[in-house]
Every structure is written in C-alpha cells, then in structure tokens.
Design a protein around this motif. Sequence first.
Motif, short mmCIF file in Angstrom:
data_model
loop_
_atom_site.label_atom_id
_atom_site.label_comp_id
_atom_site.label_asym_id
_atom_site.label_seq_id
_atom_site.Cartn_x
_atom_site.Cartn_y
_atom_site.Cartn_z
N SER A 48 -7.61 3.47 -0.65
CA SER A 48 -8.57 2.61 0.06
C SER A 48 -7.86 1.37 0.59
O SER A 48 -7.87 1.13 1.80
N LYS A 49 -7.22 0.58 -0.29
CA LYS A 49 -6.48 -0.61 0.16
C LYS A 49 -5.03 -0.29 0.46
O LYS A 49 -4.37 -1.01 1.20
N TYR A 50 -4.51 0.75 -0.14
CA TYR A 50 -3.09 1.13 0.03
C TYR A 50 -2.91 2.58 -0.41
O TYR A 50 -3.78 3.16 -1.08
N ARG A 51 -1.76 3.11 -0.04
CA ARG A 51 -1.33 4.42 -0.54
C ARG A 51 -0.21 4.16 -1.54
O ARG A 51 0.86 3.68 -1.19
N LEU A 52 -0.49 4.46 -2.79
CA LEU A 52 0.44 4.19 -3.88
C LEU A 52 1.39 5.37 -4.02
O LEU A 52 0.96 6.50 -4.25
N SER A 53 2.69 5.12 -3.89
CA SER A 53 3.68 6.19 -3.96
C SER A 53 4.40 6.25 -5.29
O SER A 53 4.79 7.33 -5.74
N ALA A 54 4.63 5.12 -5.92
CA ALA A 54 5.33 5.07 -7.21
C ALA A 54 4.99 3.76 -7.90
O ALA A 54 4.69 2.76 -7.24
N TRP A 55 5.05 3.78 -9.24
CA TRP A 55 4.83 2.55 -10.01
C TRP A 55 5.38 2.74 -11.41
O TRP A 55 5.57 3.86 -11.88
N THR A 56 5.65 1.64 -12.06
CA THR A 56 5.94 1.62 -13.49
C THR A 56 5.54 0.25 -14.03
O THR A 56 5.73 -0.77 -13.37
N ILE A 57 4.97 0.29 -15.21
CA ILE A 57 4.56 -0.94 -15.87
C ILE A 57 5.51 -1.13 -17.05
O ILE A 57 5.47 -0.37 -18.02
N MET A 58 6.38 -2.10 -16.92
CA MET A 58 7.37 -2.39 -17.95
C MET A 58 6.77 -3.36 -18.96
O MET A 58 5.59 -3.66 -18.91
N LEU A 59 7.57 -3.89 -19.87
CA LEU A 59 7.06 -4.77 -20.91
C LEU A 59 6.65 -6.14 -20.38
O LEU A 59 5.73 -6.77 -20.91
N ASN A 60 7.34 -6.61 -19.32
CA ASN A 60 7.07 -7.95 -18.80
C ASN A 60 7.00 -8.00 -17.28
O ASN A 60 6.95 -9.08 -16.70
N HIS A 61 7.02 -6.84 -16.62
CA HIS A 61 6.92 -6.81 -15.16
C HIS A 61 6.41 -5.45 -14.69
O HIS A 61 6.34 -4.50 -15.47
N VAL A 62 6.04 -5.41 -13.43
CA VAL A 62 5.50 -4.20 -12.80
C VAL A 62 6.24 -3.96 -11.50
O VAL A 62 6.49 -4.90 -10.74
N HIS A 63 6.59 -2.71 -11.25
CA HIS A 63 7.14 -2.30 -9.95
C HIS A 63 6.14 -1.36 -9.31
O HIS A 63 5.56 -0.51 -9.99
N LEU A 64 5.97 -1.48 -8.00
CA LEU A 64 5.18 -0.50 -7.28
C LEU A 64 5.71 -0.33 -5.87
O LEU A 64 6.37 -1.22 -5.32
N LEU A 65 5.45 0.84 -5.33
CA LEU A 65 5.80 1.18 -3.96
C LEU A 65 4.52 1.64 -3.31
O LEU A 65 3.90 2.61 -3.76
N CYS A 66 4.10 0.90 -2.29
CA CYS A 66 2.83 1.25 -1.64
C CYS A 66 2.91 0.97 -0.15
O CYS A 66 3.78 0.25 0.33
N ILE A 67 1.96 1.57 0.55
CA ILE A 67 1.81 1.34 1.98
C ILE A 67 0.42 0.76 2.19
O ILE A 67 -0.58 1.44 1.92
N PRO A 68 0.31 -0.50 2.61
CA PRO A 68 -1.01 -1.09 2.84
C PRO A 68 -1.80 -0.29 3.88
O PRO A 68 -1.24 0.18 4.87
N ALA A 69 -3.09 -0.12 3.63
CA ALA A 69 -3.97 0.58 4.56
C ALA A 69 -4.32 -0.35 5.72
O ALA A 69 -4.26 -1.58 5.60
N THR A 70 -4.72 0.24 6.82
CA THR A 70 -5.17 -0.53 7.97
C THR A 70 -6.26 -1.51 7.55
O THR A 70 -7.19 -1.15 6.82
N GLY A 71 -6.11 -2.75 7.97
CA GLY A 71 -7.09 -3.77 7.64
C GLY A 71 -6.83 -4.51 6.33
O GLY A 71 -7.59 -5.39 5.96
N HIS A 72 -5.77 -4.13 5.63
CA HIS A 72 -5.43 -4.79 4.37
C HIS A 72 -3.99 -5.27 4.45
O HIS A 72 -3.11 -4.53 4.86
N ASN A 73 -3.77 -6.52 4.05
CA ASN A 73 -2.39 -7.02 4.06
C ASN A 73 -1.90 -7.19 2.63
O ASN A 73 -2.68 -7.24 1.68
N LEU A 74 -0.61 -7.28 2.51
CA LEU A 74 0.03 -7.32 1.19
C LEU A 74 -0.42 -8.53 0.38
O LEU A 74 -0.68 -8.41 -0.82
N ALA A 75 -0.55 -9.69 1.01
CA ALA A 75 -0.96 -10.89 0.28
C ALA A 75 -2.35 -10.70 -0.34
O ALA A 75 -2.58 -11.05 -1.50
N GLU A 76 -3.27 -10.13 0.42
CA GLU A 76 -4.63 -9.88 -0.08
C GLU A 76 -4.61 -8.86 -1.21
O GLU A 76 -5.27 -9.04 -2.24
N ILE A 77 -3.85 -7.81 -1.05
CA ILE A 77 -3.74 -6.77 -2.08
C ILE A 77 -3.21 -7.36 -3.37
O ILE A 77 -3.77 -7.15 -4.45
#
Length: 195
Positions: free
Chosen positions: A95-124
């Motif tokens: 809906s807001k993005y297409r999530l391709s990969a992620w991992t939730i570590m002990l103190n940080h999070v990585h994700l790879l996504c493509i924002p959907a039309t009408g949604h920007n990264l700052a808002e997400i």
Amino acid sequence: MNKQSHLGWHSRGYLPHFDGGELAQFITFRLHDALPGAVLARWKEELKHEQPGEIEAIMRRRVEAYLDQGHGSCYLKEPVVAGMIQSALLFHDQSKYRLSAWTIMLNHVHLLCIPATGHNLAEIMHSLKSYTSNEANKMLGRRGRFWQKEYFDRYIRNARHFAKAVAYIENNPVKARLCEKAEQWPFGSAAFRKQ
C-alpha cells in the motif's frame, strides 16, 4: 522549501535524504542509544584528514560494525517488540511501499523497499517510527525517545546493487553471530520467504 527539494533531496537539518519516488531504497534506522554522538564525533575527528569520499565509506563500515556489536539498550532483542516491528513493516507492504527485504537486529532495523506512488520516504519513515516507538514503549513500560531521529537511506542503482542489498540485509544476523543461517533469524525476510 529548500533549494534542493526540486531534485528530490530533503534535509531535515542533519542528513540529506534522497526521495527518489518509486526507486528502491535501502534504509537503516536505529535505537536512540545504539550509537552515541560522542562515538561519531570521535570517529569524525580521527578521519578529518582523509579524502571526503573515503570518509563516508569508512564511517559506513564503522557504523555497521558498531551496531552489529549490540551496543545500547537493545530493546529489539525482546521477541514481542521485534515481532511488532516486523508486523508493522508488513502492514503497509503493497500500500505505502513494496517491501523486498528486512531484518530486525538487536538495536537497528534494515529494510529495502520501493515507495508506492503518492508516498514519499520521509512520510513512510515518520509513520513507521512513530507507530513502532509508541507501541514498543507501551510493551516495555517505558517513556521517551525510542528511535534515533535520523535514518540512513541509499537508493539502489541497478539490479546488481539490489541483489547485494538483499544479501547484506538478510545476512546481517549471521554476520553479527546471532544465527548460523539467514533463514534461522525469525525477524527477517529470509525466514519469511522460507515459510
């Protein structure tokens, strides 16, 4: 509006962020105490005589290594908190993005996504960090800042870079010695795909 906004760059006073619309973005965000400002300041001082292009690469490697050592409160080690964050990431997938990969570590999070039309990264990122910080604080019976204000983002240049980003994200728990195989880490896309 700042001078660079027409180019897709947004600065919130700290780091410039590239809002490339529907381009894949590799994003890292961390807990408020995962990397103290004093450590960053010391590294910057140590590197002040390096070439500017080298400084960025060295700093990125140092930050990655430091985070993987599990410094700070490591609230994400709590399965209920990590599970909530994973559910929040998946909630807006498609809906807001297409999530391709992620991992939730002990103190940080990585994700790879493509924002959907009408949604920007700052808002997400604002939405995701706001919701998860409020929920995590309730779960942990605490108040105050949960996430570091800033996040690191890097747009993906091509298919090879995309594949490398997925591999880095999914193998981060292995590199940090949290598991032997990426699919063993329950809070990441490698395990999710294996199901």
